[in-house]
Design a protein around this motif. Sequence first.
Motif, PDB file in Angstrom:
ATOM      1  N   ARG A 164      17.359  27.379  -7.598  1.00  0.00           N
ATOM      2  CA  ARG A 164      17.922  26.038  -7.753  1.00  0.00           C
ATOM      3  C   ARG A 164      18.746  25.923  -9.028  1.00  0.00           C
ATOM      4  O   ARG A 164      19.080  24.824  -9.461  1.00  0.00           O
ATOM      5  CB  ARG A 164      16.802  25.002  -7.713  1.00  0.00           C
ATOM      6  CG  ARG A 164      16.182  24.939  -6.324  1.00  0.00           C
ATOM      7  CD  ARG A 164      15.097  23.903  -6.176  1.00  0.00           C
ATOM      8  NE  ARG A 164      14.595  23.911  -4.807  1.00  0.00           N
ATOM      9  CZ  ARG A 164      13.490  23.316  -4.408  1.00  0.00           C
ATOM     10  NH1 ARG A 164      12.736  22.665  -5.277  1.00  0.00           N
ATOM     11  NH2 ARG A 164      13.108  23.368  -3.146  1.00  0.00           N
ATOM     12  N   THR A 165      19.093  27.046  -9.611  1.00  0.00           N
ATOM     13  CA  THR A 165      19.929  27.038 -10.793  1.00  0.00           C
ATOM     14  C   THR A 165      21.296  26.432 -10.489  1.00  0.00           C
ATOM     15  O   THR A 165      21.796  26.534  -9.360  1.00  0.00           O
ATOM     16  CB  THR A 165      20.116  28.463 -11.341  1.00  0.00           C
ATOM     17  OG1 THR A 165      20.935  28.423 -12.514  1.00  0.00           O
ATOM     18  CG2 THR A 165      20.789  29.381 -10.317  1.00  0.00           C
ATOM     19  N   ALA A 166      21.885  25.820 -11.510  1.00  0.00           N
ATOM     20  CA  ALA A 166      23.258  25.339 -11.403  1.00  0.00           C
ATOM     21  C   ALA A 166      24.207  26.228 -12.204  1.00  0.00           C
ATOM     22  O   ALA A 166      25.388  25.898 -12.350  1.00  0.00           O
ATOM     23  CB  ALA A 166      23.356  23.898 -11.902  1.00  0.00           C
TER      24      ALA A 166
ATOM     25  N   TYR B 186       9.865  23.298 -10.821  1.00  0.00           N
ATOM     26  CA  TYR B 186      10.973  23.899 -10.081  1.00  0.00           C
ATOM     27  C   TYR B 186      11.892  22.830  -9.494  1.00  0.00           C
ATOM     28  O   TYR B 186      13.021  23.109  -9.119  1.00  0.00           O
ATOM     29  CB  TYR B 186      10.402  24.775  -8.961  1.00  0.00           C
ATOM     30  CG  TYR B 186      11.403  25.614  -8.204  1.00  0.00           C
ATOM     31  CD1 TYR B 186      12.188  26.569  -8.844  1.00  0.00           C
ATOM     32  CD2 TYR B 186      11.522  25.495  -6.807  1.00  0.00           C
ATOM     33  CE1 TYR B 186      13.076  27.360  -8.134  1.00  0.00           C
ATOM     34  CE2 TYR B 186      12.405  26.290  -6.090  1.00  0.00           C
ATOM     35  CZ  TYR B 186      13.185  27.222  -6.759  1.00  0.00           C
ATOM     36  OH  TYR B 186      14.065  28.010  -6.054  1.00  0.00           O
ATOM     37  N   GLN B 187      11.387  21.590  -9.441  1.00  0.00           N
ATOM     38  CA  GLN B 187      12.161  20.478  -8.898  1.00  0.00           C
ATOM     39  C   GLN B 187      13.200  20.028  -9.933  1.00  0.00           C
ATOM     40  O   GLN B 187      13.316  20.590 -11.017  1.00  0.00           O
ATOM     41  CB  GLN B 187      11.235  19.327  -8.515  1.00  0.00           C
ATOM     42  CG  GLN B 187      10.126  19.700  -7.543  1.00  0.00           C
ATOM     43  CD  GLN B 187      10.659  20.230  -6.225  1.00  0.00           C
ATOM     44  OE1 GLN B 187      10.479  21.385  -5.879  1.00  0.00           O
ATOM     45  NE2 GLN B 187      11.323  19.359  -5.480  1.00  0.00           N
ATOM     46  N   ALA B 188      13.950  19.015  -9.589  1.00  0.00           N
ATOM     47  CA  ALA B 188      14.955  18.483 -10.516  1.00  0.00           C
ATOM     48  C   ALA B 188      14.446  17.187 -11.149  1.00  0.00           C
ATOM     49  O   ALA B 188      13.909  16.336 -10.438  1.00  0.00           O
ATOM     50  CB  ALA B 188      16.257  18.219  -9.774  1.00  0.00           C
ATOM     51  N   PRO B 189      14.599  17.029 -12.477  1.00  0.00           N
ATOM     52  CA  PRO B 189      15.143  18.012 -13.417  1.00  0.00           C
ATOM     53  C   PRO B 189      14.147  19.148 -13.659  1.00  0.00           C
ATOM     54  O   PRO B 189      12.938  18.918 -13.689  1.00  0.00           O
ATOM     55  CB  PRO B 189      15.371  17.197 -14.682  1.00  0.00           C
ATOM     56  CG  PRO B 189      14.357  16.100 -14.608  1.00  0.00           C
ATOM     57  CD  PRO B 189      14.207  15.777 -13.158  1.00  0.00           C
ATOM     58  N   GLN B 190      14.663  20.350 -13.812  1.00  0.00           N
ATOM     59  CA  GLN B 190      13.804  21.507 -13.975  1.00  0.00           C
ATOM     60  C   GLN B 190      13.288  21.643 -15.403  1.00  0.00           C
ATOM     61  O   GLN B 190      13.946  21.242 -16.363  1.00  0.00           O
ATOM     62  CB  GLN B 190      14.564  22.780 -13.588  1.00  0.00           C
ATOM     63  CG  GLN B 190      14.867  22.876 -12.104  1.00  0.00           C
ATOM     64  CD  GLN B 190      15.402  24.243 -11.728  1.00  0.00           C
ATOM     65  OE1 GLN B 190      16.307  24.776 -12.367  1.00  0.00           O
ATOM     66  NE2 GLN B 190      14.840  24.812 -10.678  1.00  0.00           N
TER      67      GLN B 190
ATOM     68  N   ASN C  91      14.894  31.537 -10.012  1.00  0.00           N
ATOM     69  CA  ASN C  91      15.281  30.133  -9.926  1.00  0.00           C
ATOM     70  C   ASN C  91      16.494  29.990  -9.001  1.00  0.00           C
ATOM     71  O   ASN C  91      17.639  30.028  -9.440  1.00  0.00           O
ATOM     72  CB  ASN C  91      15.607  29.591 -11.316  1.00  0.00           C
ATOM     73  CG  ASN C  91      16.009  28.124 -11.266  1.00  0.00           C
ATOM     74  OD1 ASN C  91      15.769  27.439 -10.271  1.00  0.00           O
ATOM     75  ND2 ASN C  91      16.622  27.644 -12.331  1.00  0.00           N
TER      76      ASN C  91
END
Length: 284
Positions: free
Chosen positions: A168-170, A52-56, A166
Amino acid sequence: MQNLPTFVLVHGAFTNSFSFAPLQAELALLGHRSAAVDLPGHGFEATFPPSYQAPQDLDALAAEPGIIKGVTLADNVARVIEVLERAERNGPTVLVAHSRGGITTTAVANARPELIDRIVYVSAWCPVDLEVGDYYAQPEMADVDAGAFAAAFVGDPAETGLLRTNFRTADPAALAAFKRAFAADLTDDEYRTFLNPLQPDENLDAGTAADRAQAATWGRIPRTYVRLTADASVPLAVQDRMIREADALTPDNPFDVRTLEGSHLRWLVHPKPAAELLASLAAR
């Protein structure tokens, strides 16, 4: 302080006690105690997989187990009852629910009405004539964007045993849909700040007909409904419908109805009016 109530705060879906911190600060400055509950699987009990962190890694995230799997409405009810039992040692209690937290709050009031001196629903689900899921098929919900979460759903609930989103989606379309539904009147920075502490997982149990408001128990508790005028996820029309249904169930104990301007989330980000409203209820 002994005669002042303790406000017990129950959060909505995908969030936790952290969302109440600004409101609790305002309440404290007005001289009031409050306790924000983390329902099971929320707050520091939540699952935040590395994927779930970046990068996902969305493929991995779709298959990750989550601690909230198997958590039931009964578990939520037990958690809130335990907090109320401790809080009542200090005096009266006011149980404040937001959004999906209203489902838990209604079930708590059905089970242990003697622990609660007042219930306050803030644009919260108060199922009376229908189960919560059935309200979504009613005309009052016709303008709600049912796909606001769809673009950010991850995994198959039938396989994972939970709802996973999600936050944290962009994806600009998903972010815009969230904002329209929950926070249209916040700035972009306020909105994205609110998204950060949201957790990806929520449980699947929204209760049954047995968890709807019951006149003999829930119905004897004084109650307030705080309408949010610009809520696009629990629209004013459905808020008013639940108020009418509740008042018909217990006509001798109707809702005390109050109104705040703003979206589903504005009162948490700009909490001074809400804190003053709650303080006025405590003064009564």
